[in-house]
Design an enzyme around this catalytic site. Structure first.
Site, PDB file in Angstrom:
ATOM      1  N   SER A   1      29.896  34.200  71.366  1.00 39.22           N
ATOM      2  CA  SER A   1      29.960  33.484  72.494  1.00 39.22           C
ATOM      3  C   SER A   1      31.407  34.983  72.233  1.00 39.22           C
ATOM      4  CB  SER A   1      30.878  32.539  71.518  1.00 39.22           C
ATOM      5  OG  SER A   1      31.489  32.002  72.307  1.00 39.22           O
TER       6      SER A   1
ATOM      7  N   ILE B   1      34.072  37.656  72.914  1.00 37.75           N
ATOM      8  CA  ILE B   1      34.069  39.051  72.810  1.00 37.75           C
ATOM      9  C   ILE B   1      32.479  39.834  71.782  1.00 37.75           C
ATOM     10  CG2 ILE B   1      35.442  41.142  70.763  1.00 37.75           C
ATOM     11  CD1 ILE B   1      37.958  39.118  71.806  1.00 37.75           C
TER      12      ILE B   1
ATOM     13  N   SER C   1      43.779  40.874  64.983  1.00 33.37           N
ATOM     14  CA  SER C   1      44.518  40.056  66.096  1.00 33.37           C
ATOM     15  C   SER C   1      45.934  40.556  65.866  1.00 33.37           C
ATOM     16  CB  SER C   1      44.945  38.666  66.127  1.00 33.37           C
ATOM     17  OG  SER C   1      45.467  38.404  67.156  1.00 33.37           O
TER      18      SER C   1
ATOM     19  N   TYR D   1      46.356  31.640  61.016  1.00 36.29           N
ATOM     20  CA  TYR D   1      46.117  32.157  62.007  1.00 36.29           C
ATOM     21  C   TYR D   1      46.403  33.501  61.849  1.00 36.29           C
ATOM     22  CZ  TYR D   1      42.673  34.725  65.918  1.00 36.29           C
ATOM     23  OH  TYR D   1      42.809  35.239  66.671  1.00 36.29           O
TER      24      TYR D   1
ATOM     25  N   LYS E   1      44.431  36.863  60.063  1.00 41.19           N
ATOM     26  CA  LYS E   1      44.244  37.825  60.499  1.00 41.19           C
ATOM     27  C   LYS E   1      45.543  39.528  60.048  1.00 41.19           C
ATOM     28  CE  LYS E   1      41.526  36.676  63.383  1.00 41.19           C
ATOM     29  NZ  LYS E   1      40.486  37.653  63.447  1.00 41.19           N
TER      30      LYS E   1
ATOM     31  N   THR F   1      38.491  33.659  76.506  1.00 49.05           N
ATOM     32  CA  THR F   1      37.142  33.563  76.028  1.00 49.05           C
ATOM     33  C   THR F   1      37.194  31.851  75.495  1.00 49.05           C
ATOM     34  OG1 THR F   1      38.214  33.783  73.746  1.00 49.05           O
ATOM     35  CG2 THR F   1      37.315  36.008  74.682  1.00 49.05           C
TER      36      THR F   1
HETATM   37  N1  NAD Z   1      40.438  36.626  72.984  1.00 44.87           N
HETATM   38  C1  NAD Z   1      41.100  36.745  72.484  1.00 44.87           C
HETATM   39  O1  NAD Z   1      41.913  37.556  73.056  1.00 44.87           O
HETATM   40  C2  NAD Z   1      41.522  37.683  70.623  1.00 44.87           C
HETATM   41  C3  NAD Z   1      42.934  37.751  70.372  1.00 44.87           C
HETATM   42  C4  NAD Z   1      43.039  38.133  68.837  1.00 44.87           C
HETATM   43  C5  NAD Z   1      41.896  37.700  68.488  1.00 44.87           C
HETATM   44  N2  NAD Z   1      40.203  37.202  68.699  1.00 44.87           N
HETATM   45  C6  NAD Z   1      39.671  37.285  67.221  1.00 44.87           C
HETATM   46  O2  NAD Z   1      38.333  38.034  68.551  1.00 44.87           O
HETATM   47  C7  NAD Z   1      36.641  36.962  67.642  1.00 44.87           C
HETATM   48  C8  NAD Z   1      36.340  36.537  68.745  1.00 44.87           C
HETATM   49  O3  NAD Z   1      36.955  36.203  69.110  1.00 44.87           O
HETATM   50  P1  NAD Z   1      36.394  35.247  70.742  1.00 44.87           P
HETATM   51  O4  NAD Z   1      37.522  35.564  71.645  1.00 44.87           O
HETATM   52  O5  NAD Z   1      35.923  35.884  71.380  1.00 44.87           O
HETATM   53  O6  NAD Z   1      35.973  33.400  70.603  1.00 44.87           O
HETATM   54  P2  NAD Z   1      34.957  32.797  70.649  1.00 44.87           P
HETATM   55  O7  NAD Z   1      35.230  31.756  70.121  1.00 44.87           O
HETATM   56  O8  NAD Z   1      34.746  32.824  71.846  1.00 44.87           O
HETATM   57  O9  NAD Z   1      33.676  33.274  69.745  1.00 44.87           O
HETATM   58  C9  NAD Z   1      34.110  33.399  68.093  1.00 44.87           C
HETATM   59  C10 NAD Z   1      32.787  33.646  67.535  1.00 44.87           C
HETATM   60  O10 NAD Z   1      32.964  33.525  66.307  1.00 44.87           O
HETATM   61  C11 NAD Z   1      32.400  31.799  65.576  1.00 44.87           C
HETATM   62  N3  NAD Z   1      32.672  31.079  64.490  1.00 44.87           N
HETATM   63  C12 NAD Z   1      33.755  30.320  64.569  1.00 44.87           C
HETATM   64  N4  NAD Z   1      33.365  29.866  63.265  1.00 44.87           N
HETATM   65  C13 NAD Z   1      32.463  30.199  62.891  1.00 44.87           C
HETATM   66  C14 NAD Z   1      31.756  29.768  61.586  1.00 44.87           C
HETATM   67  N5  NAD Z   1      32.413  28.905  60.718  1.00 44.87           N
HETATM   68  N6  NAD Z   1      30.096  30.428  61.243  1.00 44.87           N
HETATM   69  C15 NAD Z   1      29.966  31.288  62.373  1.00 44.87           C
HETATM   70  N7  NAD Z   1      30.034  31.368  63.677  1.00 44.87           N
HETATM   71  C16 NAD Z   1      31.484  31.341  63.676  1.00 44.87           C
HETATM   72  C17 NAD Z   1      31.474  31.218  66.495  1.00 44.87           C
HETATM   73  O11 NAD Z   1      30.779  29.984  67.003  1.00 44.87           O
HETATM   74  C18 NAD Z   1      31.727  32.118  68.220  1.00 44.87           C
HETATM   75  O12 NAD Z   1      30.457  32.903  68.458  1.00 44.87           O
HETATM   76  C19 NAD Z   1      37.821  36.378  67.080  1.00 44.87           C
HETATM   77  O13 NAD Z   1      37.492  36.623  65.669  1.00 44.87           O
HETATM   78  C20 NAD Z   1      39.610  36.409  67.410  1.00 44.87           C
HETATM   79  O14 NAD Z   1      39.981  35.501  66.202  1.00 44.87           O
HETATM   80  C21 NAD Z   1      40.543  36.919  70.629  1.00 44.87           C
END
Ligand code: NAD
Length: 317
Positions: free
Chosen positions: A50, A52, A175, A201, A205, A234
């Site tokens: 999913s 990123i 993050s 959260y 982080k 996302t």
């Molecule tokens: N999108 C943003 O703006 C943003 C900003 C800062 C940090 N992040 C970080 O980027 C990373 C990716 O997030 P994203 O935005 O792509 O979100 P997303 O929800 O699309 O992807 C997160 C992924 O983590 C997996 N996941 C969550 N809990 C899990 C578990 N217990 N076991 C296995 N897999 C698990 C989900 O199934 C998913 O595939 C995360 O660590 C998030 O904190 C995202």
């Protein structure tokens, strides 16, 4: 203080974390940095089905790398694997079904993984923001179990595997939200104050940043980094922060833009020219504290985090 930190952070975010922030920062990127081919190198991407994580896996696969996706849900993982193969033409995409909030399952996964596979780069991408206090079957608060303990156990278990390889790297997707939190080891299960999922959260982080600095000191043969992807559109953001997602609209980055620095840290020779243990945003190391925010922690407090996590990790082995 939290109000000051949050206001300073949000103003910074509007300038830097948005799509326009990415477009402006990317003018300084060296385009050739990602012109690499990596056949024979293997990359493990957690949450690679999913957002990123998937965008990262696709780009690694296009460059010939072997990709191990570690995901919770078999159906969604298989769907993503098919998509990555179609987009990249690379069939070396392996699936491993693991719930990263279950430390025992992580130890077992690594025990099996290392019998069959090598690993050059670990990408701790999976993460969650659960807005109500939920406990795992082990009685751990869900955000902590996934974002902190899960990352600790997976990385600790894989360090001996990574140490066998040349140019091994660990990238943890943290993050910029962590900038509003000072490390707090006194309430890791969020039992003592009113529960606020966003702040839990952000605390997790922050813990990832402290872990990255610790690992870099303890394991010089591996290059460790953590990073902020910016604010990217996302499924995770849509689900956990619907108000923020709606109000930011097309100012959000694409998932691919969010993945850019993950890829750079995982693939570019220029990334390992930087010291190990730093926090990156848009291919540059950036400070881990906002000015005047008083979020620095003492070495003793940081050591305490590692001791608690190590004790918990061993308990689930
Ligand atoms: N999108 C943003 O703006 C943003 C900003 C800062 C940090 N992040 C970080 O980027 C990373 C990716 O997030 P994203 O935005 O792509 O979100 P997303 O929800 O699309 O992807 C997160 C992924 O983590 C997996 N996941 C969550 N809990 C899990 C578990 N217990 N076991 C296995 N897999 C698990 C989900 O199934 C998913 O595939 C995360 O660590 C998030 O904190 C995202």
């Amino acid at each position: 203080m939290l109000l000051y930190r949050s206001a300073a952070w949000f103003a910074k975010g509007l300038r830097e974390y948005t799509k326009s922030g990415y477009e402006s920062a990317s003018k300084d990127f060296v385009p050739d940095d990602l012109e690499v081919q990596v056949p024979g190198r293997s990359f493990l991407v957690t949450g690679g089905n999913s957002g990123i994580g998937k965008a990262t896996a696709i780009e690694i696969a296009k460059r010939g790398g072997t990709v191990h996706l570690v995901c919770r849900d078999q159906n969604r993982a298989e769907g993503a694997r098919g998509e990555i193969i179609r987009e990249s033409g690379n069939r070396n995409i392996f699936l491993h079904i693991v719930d990263l909030s279950d430390p025992k399952a992580i130890w077992e996964f690594v025990e099996n993984f290392k019998q069959e596979h090598t690993l050059h780069v670990l990408i701790n991408n999976a993460g969650c923001m659960v807005n109500k206090r939920e406990l795992t079957e082990d009685g751990l608060e869900k955000n902590f179990a996934t974002n902190t303990l899960g990352v600790y156990v997976l990385t600790t278990a894989l360090i001996p595997v990574l140490e066998k390889e040349h140019d091994s790297r660990v990238i943890t997707v943290s993050s910029g939200g962590m900038l509003v939190q000072k490390l707090n080891t006194n309430d890791l299960q969020s039992e003592r104050t009113a529960f606020n999922g966003t702040m839990v959260y952000a605390q997790n982080k922050r813990q990832q940043v402290v872990l990255t600095e610790h690992w870099a000191r303890a394991h010089p043969a591996i290059h460790f980094s953590c990073m902020h992807p910016g604010w990217a559109d996302t499924p995770g953001v849509r689900l956990s922060m619907p108000g923020f997602h709606a109000s930011m609209g097309d100012r959000l980055r694409s998932a691919a833009q969010g993945a850019d620095t993950v890829l750079w840290l995982a693939l570019a020779p220029a990334a390992t020219a930087q010291p190990s243990g730093l926090f990156f945003q848009d291919r540059k190391p950036v400070p881990t504290h906002l000015p005047l925010a008083r979020t620095s922690s003492s070495p003793a407090e940081e050591e305490k985090l590692i001791e608690i996590l190590e004790e918990m990790a061993q308990r689930f082995k």
